[in-house]
Design an enzyme around this catalytic site. Sequence first.
Site, PDB file in Angstrom:
ATOM      1  N   CYS A 251      37.434 -32.359  46.571  1.00 19.64           N
ATOM      2  CA  CYS A 251      38.535 -31.780  45.700  1.00 19.64           C
ATOM      3  C   CYS A 251      40.022 -32.720  45.967  1.00 19.64           C
ATOM      4  O   CYS A 251      40.374 -32.974  44.987  1.00 19.64           O
ATOM      5  CB  CYS A 251      38.681 -30.340  45.958  1.00 19.64           C
ATOM      6  SG  CYS A 251      39.266 -29.836  47.710  1.00 19.64           S
ATOM      7  N   HIS A 299      41.241 -25.396  48.529  1.00 21.93           N
ATOM      8  CA  HIS A 299      40.824 -26.159  47.087  1.00 21.93           C
ATOM      9  C   HIS A 299      42.275 -26.506  46.450  1.00 21.93           C
ATOM     10  O   HIS A 299      42.980 -25.869  46.523  1.00 21.93           O
ATOM     11  CB  HIS A 299      39.951 -25.094  46.582  1.00 21.93           C
ATOM     12  CG  HIS A 299      38.981 -25.874  45.525  1.00 21.93           C
ATOM     13  ND1 HIS A 299      38.072 -26.623  45.879  1.00 21.93           N
ATOM     14  CD2 HIS A 299      39.079 -25.660  44.088  1.00 21.93           C
ATOM     15  CE1 HIS A 299      37.286 -27.153  44.500  1.00 21.93           C
ATOM     16  NE2 HIS A 299      38.141 -26.647  43.746  1.00 21.93           N
ATOM     17  N   HIS A 311      38.538 -30.490  38.288  1.00 24.37           N
ATOM     18  CA  HIS A 311      38.387 -30.505  39.714  1.00 24.37           C
ATOM     19  C   HIS A 311      36.758 -30.958  39.898  1.00 24.37           C
ATOM     20  O   HIS A 311      35.899 -30.882  39.475  1.00 24.37           O
ATOM     21  CB  HIS A 311      38.776 -29.108  40.297  1.00 24.37           C
ATOM     22  CG  HIS A 311      37.769 -28.152  40.037  1.00 24.37           C
ATOM     23  ND1 HIS A 311      37.608 -27.038  40.974  1.00 24.37           N
ATOM     24  CD2 HIS A 311      37.244 -27.811  38.966  1.00 24.37           C
ATOM     25  CE1 HIS A 311      36.627 -26.167  40.666  1.00 24.37           C
ATOM     26  NE2 HIS A 311      36.307 -26.725  39.276  1.00 24.37           N
TER      27      HIS A 311
END
Length: 336
Positions: A251, A299, A311
Amino acid sequence: MATLPPHRHVQGQPPTRPAGLRRVVHRLLTLVAAVAVGAGMLAVPAHAAPSPEEIEAAIDKQWEQLEPTIEQYNKVRAQLKVNRKKSAELQKKIEPLALQSELAMNRVGDLASRYYMTGPSQDIAALLVSTKPGTLAEQLTMLDRLAAQQRKDVEGVLQVRRRYDGEKKKLDALIAAQAKQEKDLAAKKKQINAEIKRLQASMPKTTVKVAGCPTINGVVSTAAQTAIRVACQQVGDPYVWGATGPNSFDCSGLTQYAYKAAGIYLTHHTGDQWNEGRAIPRSEARPGDLVFFYSDLHHVGLYLGSDRMVHAPRTGKPVQVTSIDYMPVAGFRRPY
């Protein structure tokens, strides 16, 4: 006594049946018992295999617990890179200091050796035999000052060298500790990947078409436009944790890669990226902002507007465009 007709029941005695009839009844009872047992077995609820959705949900739940470890791994690697650079810079500074210290010590050693082997030089001897009144005391004071200055010069060099040696020693210890931590995290990474692979092995093979990024409308800076374009070009690329491109990402690796193309450097760690941007309320978020999730910020995605983002989700899920609301949003940051 008269003979009874066959198959007639005599009161007070059990009725008799032919052997063939008895066998038929026995078989019938056996069949009924078998049916009853079978009916009982059918009544036990069967445990159906989990559906793909259930398996995906289980992996997502486990990933929520695993991703903080992944980002900690990224943090350690980023810090390790910075500290190794610092150590190398200190080493360059220490080398000339070490040489200066050695030369100074050599001069002191030469002076001491000369006095020991041959006694004072002619200049010093001439000073010592002078007959002028008060000259001897002045000469001794001069010699003492010269020696003191020599000691001061040497001590000054040594003090600087000790300071850098001390700093480097601390850095080397830090690097050694972080290298061990990196090794431990790498072992944990192997365990995580093995567990994810085990869960995915039960998934039926399917083909998934991933849509590209939507059309972006609104106020978007040049840097954000570049970052969005680059991030969207990676849709469909696999998630590999610790990866920063160009063909696989985690990420924070994806957001780092996207903004690097725009000339903006972000650290490969969600916590650092949070601090490297300025806070933006959700009501003012616009395409190109970074959107972070969970209270520990483990995240991050690149916001596209309209509550959507691009993402890198997790192992087994490629880079994709999704809603930001399927995870708890922690906040937005603007890195430019």
